[in-house]
Every structure is written in structure tokens, then in C-alpha cells.
Design a protein around this motif. Structure first.
Motif, PDB file in Angstrom:
ATOM      1  N   ASN A 185     -15.423  -0.821 -36.526  1.00 22.58           N
ATOM      2  CA  ASN A 185     -15.622   0.649 -36.459  1.00 22.58           C
ATOM      3  C   ASN A 185     -15.293   1.032 -34.967  1.00 22.58           C
ATOM      4  OD1 ASN A 185     -16.298   3.020 -37.899  1.00 22.58           O
ATOM      5  ND2 ASN A 185     -18.543   3.125 -37.125  1.00 22.58           N
ATOM      6  N   SER A 187     -13.965   2.924 -32.099  1.00 20.41           N
ATOM      7  CA  SER A 187     -13.635   4.578 -32.024  1.00 20.41           C
ATOM      8  C   SER A 187     -12.163   4.761 -31.090  1.00 20.41           C
ATOM      9  CB  SER A 187     -14.686   5.214 -31.322  1.00 20.41           C
ATOM     10  OG  SER A 187     -14.805   4.935 -30.382  1.00 20.41           O
ATOM     11  N   LYS A 258     -10.203  -3.009 -36.381  1.00 18.51           N
ATOM     12  CA  LYS A 258     -10.974  -2.210 -37.455  1.00 18.51           C
ATOM     13  C   LYS A 258     -11.445  -0.858 -36.762  1.00 18.51           C
ATOM     14  CE  LYS A 258     -12.890  -6.399 -39.496  1.00 18.51           C
ATOM     15  NZ  LYS A 258     -13.850  -7.510 -39.742  1.00 18.51           N
ATOM     16  N   GLN A 260     -12.021   3.344 -36.809  1.00 18.01           N
ATOM     17  CA  GLN A 260     -12.707   3.982 -37.789  1.00 18.01           C
ATOM     18  C   GLN A 260     -11.820   4.867 -38.800  1.00 18.01           C
ATOM     19  OE1 GLN A 260     -14.586   6.853 -35.095  1.00 18.01           O
ATOM     20  NE2 GLN A 260     -16.377   5.519 -34.707  1.00 18.01           N
ATOM     21  N   ARG A 261     -10.691   5.398 -38.029  1.00 15.07           N
ATOM     22  CA  ARG A 261      -9.506   5.933 -38.996  1.00 15.07           C
ATOM     23  C   ARG A 261      -8.377   5.649 -38.568  1.00 15.07           C
ATOM     24  NH1 ARG A 261     -12.495   9.896 -36.536  1.00 15.07           N
ATOM     25  NH2 ARG A 261     -13.624  10.128 -38.398  1.00 15.07           N
TER      26      ARG A 261
END
Length: 299
Positions: A185, A187, A258, A260-261
Motif C-alpha cells: 500500500n 503512497s 505495491k 495504492q493506485r
């Protein structure tokens, strides 16, 4: 059927355009190496033949009327068509092109281009082929400047048509021992704290609006191979074409981060002939062979 006979000439329209471009008769006369009186006569006769006032002189400057603005745009299209027609005749007179240049956006896979070139070679009649890697704005410039005969681009400039070839994915990767590899996750703020490896925009006017370039530390490289070599040393993170790092991802030495988007970015590649009206038989053949490679693999 009777053919329409034009009352005006291409030379009259060329003079009219020059007067507008040079902001006056005196400057246009120098540009065209003609007398000012001959230019005045040519434009006056043009207006009389049309029955429309195109220019009005204010002070020392000749300014377009509203009708003149419309006629200027249409006449520029006309003279460009004449130029294109004459260049086409020159191309046909020359026949088979002695050289061809293909500009390819740096992340596009070239395997099918090489297959097309293998088929082209026996039919090439000695045509010399140059393949150049272009990055972002350089790819667009190869189209707008017509500096290449064929261009593979992820973006079509306004008014340009292209044939869709394939889709290419860029993935965000780092070495498996990189600190980001142990995070999930991730950022954008996390990314800004680490070294980013980017490939230099090699255009005349680099465009920094493309890609994610917000890392505080950033190293700029010439190509993806340099970025991969540094990644394999455990340095930084980078957006890389999935096909170029497939083996390293399979072995696990590099991993997909990996985030977040936006962990992947997909681009569509188009094949463009910047000046199709000037394309000769060799360029047309190579263009078709390239398209065929992608068409056959899709079927």
C-alpha cells in the motif's frame, strides 16, 4: 462537360499571402525579390477578379479585411496542396526511396518491427533503413517535423491519423531488496523519498508533463537498459516496459511495487506516416509489412 477556368492564379495568391505575412507591400517585395509596384498590381487585380476586398492599407501596413481572413485560410490550403502535388511528382520521378527512417517511442516492443524488416530486406532494392529511439516530445516532433518516414507513437497529434498496432504496459518496479519492496500500500509520498530512475526526453523541446516525476531524488538516463542495470544493483525505482523486465520479474530479482493506485500504465501504439502524400513505394511496402505483423498476431 466543360472544365472550370480559374480567373486567378497561384502566383497571385502567393503574393497575397506574402503581403500578409510580411505586414506590408515593401517587406513582401524584398522577400519575393520583386518590385513593390508589381505586388500592388497583382493584389489589386486579384481583388478585382474576385470582386472582394482582401486588404486595406492603414498607415504603412496592409491589414486583412474580414473576407480577407477567410480567403487567406483557404488560399493557404490551396497553395499547400499545390506544393504537395509537386513534391509527389518529384517523389514519383525519383521512384524507389534510397533511405527510410523509422522513429519508435522508446518503450514500444520492436520484435515485430524486426520481423517486418526481415521480410522487407529481400524486396528493399538497397534501401538503407535507420531506426531511431525517440522519447516523448521527440516522437511527436518526428511526426510534426516529418523527420521520419514512419513513426510509432503512443499519442496522435491533432489532425494526424494512425494505425493501431498494440498496447504496451509500463510497470513500477524495484529490486527485491529495495526498502520499497518490503512495503505494501505504498503512497505517492513514500515514493518521493526514494531515488527515481527516468529516461531522458530526447526532443528539442522536452515535455516534463508526462510521467510521474515528483521524487526528490531523480537520475536521468539515456535508455531503459541503463535503468535496468541500476535497478539490478538495488538502486532506485522506475517505470519500465513490462516486456523488457519480464524475465527479471519471473526470477524475482525485480518486483512490482505495491502502490495504492496506478501500479501500471497502459499505452496504445500507433503507426503514422507523417507525410502520406509524399510516401514512396518503399515506405508504403514497409508500412504494410509492419501492420501485417501486428494484424496476423492478433488474429
Amino acid at each position: 462537360m466543360s472544365l472550370y477556368r480559374a480567373r486567378t492564379t497561384i502566383e497571385q495568391w502567393r503574393i497575397f499571402q506574402a503581403v500578409v505575412h510580411c505586414n506590408g507591400y515593401a517587406q513582401a517585395a524584398k522577400e519575393l525579390n520583386k518590385s513593390q509596384s508589381s505586388l500592388n498590381h497583382a493584389v489589386a487585380k486579384l481583388q478585382a477578379q474576385l470582386g472582394v476586398q482582401l486588404l486595406e492599407v492603414k498607415g504603412r501596413k496592409a491589414q486583412l479585411t474580414a473576407a480577407g481572413e477567410v480567403m487567406l485560410r483557404r488560399s493557404q490550403f490551396l497553395t499547400q496542396q499545390i506544393e504537395d502535388l509537386e513534391q509527389l511528382a518529384h517523389s514519383l520521378e525519383r521512384g524507389w526511396e534510397p533511405t527510410l527512417t523509422i522513429a519508435v517511442e522508446h518503450f514500444h516492443p520492436k520484435d515485430k518491427i524486426y520481423q517486418a524488416l526481415k521480410l522487407f530486406h529481400p524486396q528493399s532494392r538497397g534501401t538503407r533503413v535507420t531506426i531511431i529511439d525517440t522519447v516523448i516530445s521527440a516522437t511527436a516532433e518526428a511526426i510534426t517535423d516529418a523527420s521520419a518516414d514512419l513513426v510509432i507513437t503512443p499519442e496522435l497529434p491533432l489532425g494526424v491519423l494512425g494505425t493501431c498496432l498494440c498496447h504496451t504496459r509500463l510497470v513500477l518496479v524495484a529490486h527485491r531488496q529495495h526498502p520499497l519492496a518490503r512495503q505494501s500500500n505504498i503512497s505517492y509520498d513514500d515514493l518521493t523519498q526514494h531515488l527515481q530512475l527516468v529516461v531522458r526526453d530526447n526532443g528539442k523541446h522536452p515535455d516534463n508533463r508526462h510521467g510521474w516525476l515528483k521524487a526528490e531524488q531523480r537520475w536521468t538516463l539515456s535508455n531503459f537498459n541503463e535503468a535496468i542495470e541500476l535497478l539490478l544493483q538495488g538502486m532506485g525505482f522506475a517505470w519500465l516496459p513490462e516486456h523488457q523486465v519480464k524475465e527479471h520479474l519471473s526470477s524475482g530479482i525485480l518486483i512490482n511495487l505495491k502502490v495504492q493506485r496506478g501500479a501500471t500504465r497502459q499505452f496504445t501504439s500507433y503507426l503514422v506516416a507523417p507525410k502520406p502524400q509524399h510516401q514512396g513505394p518503399a515506405g508504403a511496402l514497409l508500412e504494410q509489412l509492419i501492420v501485417d505483423q501486428y494484424t496476423s498476431s492478433a488474429s
